[in-house]
Design a protein around this motif. Sequence first.
Motif, PDB file in Angstrom:
ATOM      1  N   ASN A 146       0.844  -1.193   0.000  1.00 50.01           N
ATOM      2  CA  ASN A 146       0.000   0.000   0.000  1.00 50.01           C
ATOM      3  C   ASN A 146       0.875   1.236   0.000  1.00 50.01           C
ATOM      4  OD1 ASN A 146      -1.930  -1.901   0.323  1.00 50.01           O
ATOM      5  ND2 ASN A 146      -2.739  -1.149   2.228  1.00 50.01           N
ATOM      6  N   GLN A 152      -1.895   5.402   2.335  1.00 51.35           N
ATOM      7  CA  GLN A 152      -2.848   4.360   2.680  1.00 51.35           C
ATOM      8  C   GLN A 152      -2.466   3.666   3.985  1.00 51.35           C
ATOM      9  OE1 GLN A 152      -2.550   2.175  -0.930  1.00 51.35           O
ATOM     10  NE2 GLN A 152      -4.462   2.960  -1.762  1.00 51.35           N
ATOM     11  N   ILE A 178      -4.858   3.311   7.218  1.00 53.12           N
ATOM     12  CA  ILE A 178      -5.170   2.061   7.898  1.00 53.12           C
ATOM     13  C   ILE A 178      -4.956   2.231   9.400  1.00 53.12           C
ATOM     14  CG2 ILE A 178      -4.466  -0.345   8.233  1.00 53.12           C
ATOM     15  CD1 ILE A 178      -3.756  -0.425   5.278  1.00 53.12           C
ATOM     16  N   HIS A 182      -7.662   3.604  11.527  1.00 49.13           N
ATOM     17  CA  HIS A 182      -8.892   2.814  11.539  1.00 49.13           C
ATOM     18  C   HIS A 182      -9.771   3.086  12.747  1.00 49.13           C
ATOM     19  CE1 HIS A 182     -11.508  -0.629  10.780  1.00 49.13           C
ATOM     20  NE2 HIS A 182     -11.481  -0.796  12.070  1.00 49.13           N
ATOM     21  N   SER A 202     -17.516   5.590  10.820  1.00 46.82           N
ATOM     22  CA  SER A 202     -18.619   5.186   9.950  1.00 46.82           C
ATOM     23  C   SER A 202     -18.970   3.718  10.133  1.00 46.82           C
ATOM     24  CB  SER A 202     -18.242   5.442   8.491  1.00 46.82           C
ATOM     25  OG  SER A 202     -16.972   4.881   8.223  1.00 46.82           O
ATOM     26  N   THR A 223     -21.573   3.143   4.980  1.00 41.50           N
ATOM     27  CA  THR A 223     -20.704   2.866   3.840  1.00 41.50           C
ATOM     28  C   THR A 223     -21.502   2.384   2.642  1.00 41.50           C
ATOM     29  OG1 THR A 223     -18.974   2.201   5.359  1.00 41.50           O
ATOM     30  CG2 THR A 223     -18.727   1.537   3.072  1.00 41.50           C
ATOM     31  N   LEU A 224     -22.369   1.389   2.884  1.00 39.79           N
ATOM     32  CA  LEU A 224     -23.066   0.775   1.766  1.00 39.79           C
ATOM     33  C   LEU A 224     -24.033   1.739   1.096  1.00 39.79           C
ATOM     34  CD1 LEU A 224     -23.749  -2.813   3.109  1.00 39.79           C
ATOM     35  CD2 LEU A 224     -21.946  -1.998   1.605  1.00 39.79           C
ATOM     36  N   GLU A 249     -20.516   9.686   5.618  1.00 41.29           N
ATOM     37  CA  GLU A 249     -19.380   8.852   5.253  1.00 41.29           C
ATOM     38  C   GLU A 249     -18.271   9.659   4.584  1.00 41.29           C
ATOM     39  OE1 GLU A 249     -18.637   5.658   5.461  1.00 41.29           O
ATOM     40  OE2 GLU A 249     -17.245   5.258   3.833  1.00 41.29           O
ATOM     41  N   GLU A 281     -14.444  10.404   5.869  1.00 38.82           N
ATOM     42  CA  GLU A 281     -13.274  10.044   5.079  1.00 38.82           C
ATOM     43  C   GLU A 281     -12.358  11.241   4.875  1.00 38.82           C
ATOM     44  OE1 GLU A 281     -12.298   6.858   3.297  1.00 38.82           O
ATOM     45  OE2 GLU A 281     -13.347   6.376   5.144  1.00 38.82           O
ATOM     46  N   LEU A 309     -10.429  11.912   8.001  1.00 44.68           N
ATOM     47  CA  LEU A 309      -9.350  10.938   8.148  1.00 44.68           C
ATOM     48  C   LEU A 309      -8.188  11.285   7.225  1.00 44.68           C
ATOM     49  CD1 LEU A 309     -11.198   7.509   8.493  1.00 44.68           C
ATOM     50  CD2 LEU A 309     -10.089   8.848  10.263  1.00 44.68           C
ATOM     51  N   VAL A 319     -22.007  -2.338  -4.199  1.00 47.19           N
ATOM     52  CA  VAL A 319     -21.806  -2.640  -2.776  1.00 47.19           C
ATOM     53  C   VAL A 319     -20.349  -2.977  -2.500  1.00 47.19           C
ATOM     54  CG1 VAL A 319     -22.267  -4.350  -0.984  1.00 47.19           C
ATOM     55  CG2 VAL A 319     -24.158  -3.346  -2.238  1.00 47.19           C
ATOM     56  N   ARG A 326     -18.115   0.122  -2.856  1.00 44.88           N
ATOM     57  CA  ARG A 326     -18.209   1.017  -1.719  1.00 44.88           C
ATOM     58  C   ARG A 326     -17.481   0.435  -0.519  1.00 44.88           C
ATOM     59  NH1 ARG A 326     -24.044   3.225  -2.242  1.00 44.88           N
ATOM     60  NH2 ARG A 326     -23.716   4.598  -4.033  1.00 44.88           N
ATOM     61  N   LEU A 327     -17.669  -0.890  -0.340  1.00 49.86           N
ATOM     62  CA  LEU A 327     -17.086  -1.542   0.820  1.00 49.86           C
ATOM     63  C   LEU A 327     -15.565  -1.480   0.801  1.00 49.86           C
ATOM     64  CD1 LEU A 327     -18.312  -3.018   3.220  1.00 49.86           C
ATOM     65  CD2 LEU A 327     -17.944  -5.157   2.028  1.00 49.86           C
ATOM     66  N   SER A 377     -13.807   1.827   1.539  1.00 51.16           N
ATOM     67  CA  SER A 377     -14.132   2.467   2.808  1.00 51.16           C
ATOM     68  C   SER A 377     -13.154   2.045   3.896  1.00 51.16           C
ATOM     69  CB  SER A 377     -15.528   2.043   3.242  1.00 51.16           C
ATOM     70  OG  SER A 377     -15.476   0.705   3.723  1.00 51.16           O
ATOM     71  N   ARG A 378     -13.389   2.570   5.051  1.00 51.56           N
ATOM     72  CA  ARG A 378     -12.588   2.248   6.225  1.00 51.56           C
ATOM     73  C   ARG A 378     -12.638   0.740   6.486  1.00 51.56           C
ATOM     74  NH1 ARG A 378     -15.267   2.374  10.980  1.00 51.56           N
ATOM     75  NH2 ARG A 378     -13.886   1.740  12.660  1.00 51.56           N
ATOM     76  N   ILE A 379     -13.823   0.160   6.331  1.00 52.05           N
ATOM     77  CA  ILE A 379     -13.987  -1.277   6.546  1.00 52.05           C
ATOM     78  C   ILE A 379     -13.163  -2.058   5.533  1.00 52.05           C
ATOM     79  CG2 ILE A 379     -15.657  -3.168   6.490  1.00 52.05           C
ATOM     80  CD1 ILE A 379     -17.752  -1.142   7.430  1.00 52.05           C
ATOM     81  N   ARG A 423     -10.507  -1.062   4.022  1.00 49.18           N
ATOM     82  CA  ARG A 423      -9.091  -0.916   4.341  1.00 49.18           C
ATOM     83  C   ARG A 423      -8.686  -1.908   5.423  1.00 49.18           C
ATOM     84  NH1 ARG A 423      -9.953   4.754   3.611  1.00 49.18           N
ATOM     85  NH2 ARG A 423     -10.492   4.999   5.812  1.00 49.18           N
ATOM     86  N   ALA A 424      -9.573  -2.102   6.385  1.00 48.75           N
ATOM     87  CA  ALA A 424      -9.276  -3.063   7.448  1.00 48.75           C
ATOM     88  C   ALA A 424      -9.118  -4.460   6.869  1.00 48.75           C
ATOM     89  CB  ALA A 424     -10.378  -3.039   8.504  1.00 48.75           C
ATOM     90  N   ILE A 455      -8.264  -5.288   3.769  1.00 42.83           N
ATOM     91  CA  ILE A 455      -7.033  -5.370   2.983  1.00 42.83           C
ATOM     92  C   ILE A 455      -5.828  -5.434   3.914  1.00 42.83           C
ATOM     93  CG2 ILE A 455      -5.581  -4.094   1.365  1.00 42.83           C
ATOM     94  CD1 ILE A 455      -8.167  -2.988   0.166  1.00 42.83           C
ATOM     95  N   ARG A 485      -5.931   4.695  -7.049  1.00 41.79           N
ATOM     96  CA  ARG A 485      -6.497   3.765  -6.081  1.00 41.79           C
ATOM     97  C   ARG A 485      -7.097   4.484  -4.896  1.00 41.79           C
ATOM     98  NH1 ARG A 485      -3.591  -1.284  -3.858  1.00 41.79           N
ATOM     99  NH2 ARG A 485      -1.611  -0.377  -4.380  1.00 41.79           N
ATOM    100  N   ASP A 486      -6.547   5.694  -4.634  1.00 39.82           N
ATOM    101  CA  ASP A 486      -7.055   6.402  -3.472  1.00 39.82           C
ATOM    102  C   ASP A 486      -8.424   6.989  -3.721  1.00 39.82           C
ATOM    103  OD1 ASP A 486      -3.769   7.493  -2.495  1.00 39.82           O
ATOM    104  OD2 ASP A 486      -5.048   5.970  -1.608  1.00 39.82           O
TER     105      ASP A 486
END
Lengths: 261, 290, 346
Positions: A98, A102, A106, A109, A114, A119-120, A126, A130, A133, C187, C190-191, C194-196, C198-199, C201, C344-345
């Motif tokens: 990364n 990035q 991370i 986190h 959010s 997110t969805l 959201e 971001e 952050l 979906v 977006r996932l 997002s922060r989720i 990133r976790a 990955i 990518r960002d």
Amino acid sequence: MTASAEVVLSIEHVAVRFGGLVAISDLDFVVRAGEIVGLIGPNGAGKTTAFNVITGFLKPTAGQVRYRSSLLTGLKPHQIAGLGLVRTFQRTSVFQNNTVFQNVLIGLHRRGRSSLWQTLLALPGESRCERELADEAHRVLQLVGLEQRAFQLAGTLPYGEQRLLGIALALAVKPSMLLLDEPVSGMNPAETARCMQLLENIRASGVTILLVEHDMPMVMTVSDRIVVLNYGRIIAEGPPAAIQNNPEVIRAYLGEGKKRA
Amino acid sequence: MDELLQHLVNALILGSTYALLGIGLTLIFGIMRVVNFTHGELYALGAYAVFLLEASLGVNFFLALAIAVIVGCAVGAAIELVLLRPLQGADIDTTMLVMIGAWIVMQNAELLYWGGASKAIMTPFPEQPLQIGPIFVSWLRIFVLVVGLALIGATYLLINRSKLGKAMRATFQDRDTAALMGVNIKGIYTATFAIGSGLAAAAGALLGPVFLVTPTMGDLASLKAFAIVILGGLGNITGATLGGFILAFVEEIGAGYVSSGYRDGMGFLIIIVVLLLRPTGLFARAERIG
Amino acid sequence: MKRAPALFWLLAIATVPLWLRDQYYLHVLITTAIFIIAAMSLNLLLGYTGQLSLGHVAFFGIGAYASALTTLGFDIELPGGFRVEHAPWPAVAGFGIAVAAAGLSGYAIGKLSFKVRGAYFVIVTISFAEVTRLVALNWVELTQGPLALNNIPPYTLWIPGVGDYEFWDKRAYYYLVAGVGVVTYVVIKRLVGSRIGRAMIALKENEPLAGSVGIDVTRYLVLAAVVSAAMAGAAGSLYAHYVKIIDPDIFLFIYTVTMVIMVITGGKGTLAGPVVGGVIFGFLPVVLRSFAAPAVQWIIYGALMIVIVFVLPEGIVPAVERWSRSWRSPRPAEATILASSKARDE
């Protein structure tokens, strides 16, 4: 930073045995608020094992670790990080594939807020989260001096800067205490000096630091107090000047080829 | 009681071949850490080799068995040299995918050449089973048991008493140190894959005449081999041997007293249950060879 | 102007039935699209979260069976003498049940993956799929075993202006599947951004490091598994109500392999990868069928998989991206990395 400052981390008679092998026989010391404590000792003395026990990657055979009033033994690493105690790693200290930016994202986190549904459904909250952050990530990068590398892949950075990024990663979590595993290993003198200044800045912002290091001039300069480990036991503890002249410490290092006091 | 005894004898016989299957995979999986999806295909290859040699080329049954094992070793070595050696150091997903690709190619090649209908292998043994007390057992099955046990013994000797076996054990324990001590790691890997594949082929060659030979027979064999390895602990030959017998026993009892449809599922249930309770395997005091 | 490519693809997808009239090709398109949804869901687990789950077809099959059984109704006797009777429900309810049932299984697998790692996890997931197949095969009272569940009714949706519409027509079904596909894609997009995401990955790349910065590894593994499984279950339901007959063969390992080939060839860990891979391996059989028997086709796929691993290990999409980038701006390495990671960002 007097002797009566509050104890934040206490390692209470911790022992680690792997079958017949004794990695740590009896470890007992404290770290006080705002201190920089250096943990030194010859290779194999048990320093990284101690770190692993404190941060939840290893269960001790005996003893316990307390951070502020919380018992750490038995908690998972992410829970310990949640309490404010964050560590760095000696090897693979960053997310290689990364970018620098990035990586810090991370690390941020836990600061994000959010939820899955935000997110969805791409709710407005959201994107605001971001952006916050992202701003914070840039701020952390500026703090450690890696801002101009923001969009480079972490794996392509020179080794010394990767270690710096590892510290940035830990800082992003907004820790109250940092455990640094050989932060300046692989750094040249200029980078080492930069890092030492960074550690002072971090301490000035109220973060307590416990570090493991082999670079003697560095750790002797930066630490308020030194704890010396050998064969899984503490053999000396005190201010750097006292440690440098301690005959037992000198004997422990004799023949290791690392005596650079 | 008689029925139980019969099941036990069947389990014993089946177990000896399962043990070969498991030992082969525990060597490969243990030393090379490769998720070897082709293991079952070598099992099938062993059976098809016997069929080809006997039915099409008129070779003597016993000779065909021996050749089948050698063919298994050769094919195993070829797979390792062509597909695995160039990938040294790649991560586990990569080798896994290559193995899956090889499995697909092998199975469909067999399907293409022999068709999907099952084949039967003729044996020189009398059809009439032998009766020992209340138990009936065919001559073929006795032969399978004897050869199976002999091969298990031979493998044990190879691993524990020979120079090659010593090198394999060293590589298993600590690859880098072994390399520093002068062990030719690449050669060991090829030898391991060859031996493991040869054992799988032996199991297939022995069981081929007992059951029928089909192109998909290898799939279940692969999974059962993994179940045995998990039961016995990675790299643990004794564990794999015991695991083979345990699996055969569980299958026999399960099929006999619970339901025969779920017979093949016993292996999978074992895998799931064991890994849930003891992720390092039943007999793994320490994961070791020998 | 980021919207332009997205709009283009949406239009392209929407207008396909206008020029593709052949019923056979529409059929291939629909089944390919269904498999692409399943492949995208696998990509979330395999490509982004790094979990070597090779039992993915179990979620697909569970979704299919759950949907079918909900819609057909069943009447079984459980051990202990309990009778469970279920009256047929509308197919749309079946879809919901499918997603829930598959998601639940995903939860179980997610929890399991934390205990069992690496190669063992691979074996466990394969075993899980096999056990599910054997249950479907042997629990005849519920599933009809090898005799299959047939006469599965299609979805019935209430469309304003039309009333109750039954999805028999291929073109209508295509739009249904395409719609679910687009939602799935969005979906996932977006996932992972997002922060989720990133976790996930992070934990794929370096678990201890992720844990040390406070990422609850188990929680995100389970989340990825649940979402991934739920999507696969949705695809299963779509499949069941399209082909209208399902049997235990739906759980065969070969279908997992198909999905894996699609993801790996297209590019795991990329959004477009499973789509590209899906299109290739969805239509390759059509191209090959006129001169190659199924067995030969599979030999080609197997060989292709090996070749891809050796030649293009990242898959087609990343390779194309790299190639087009170096073609557009032949500048020193740092600038290229800058461009690619900036993209990518976004």
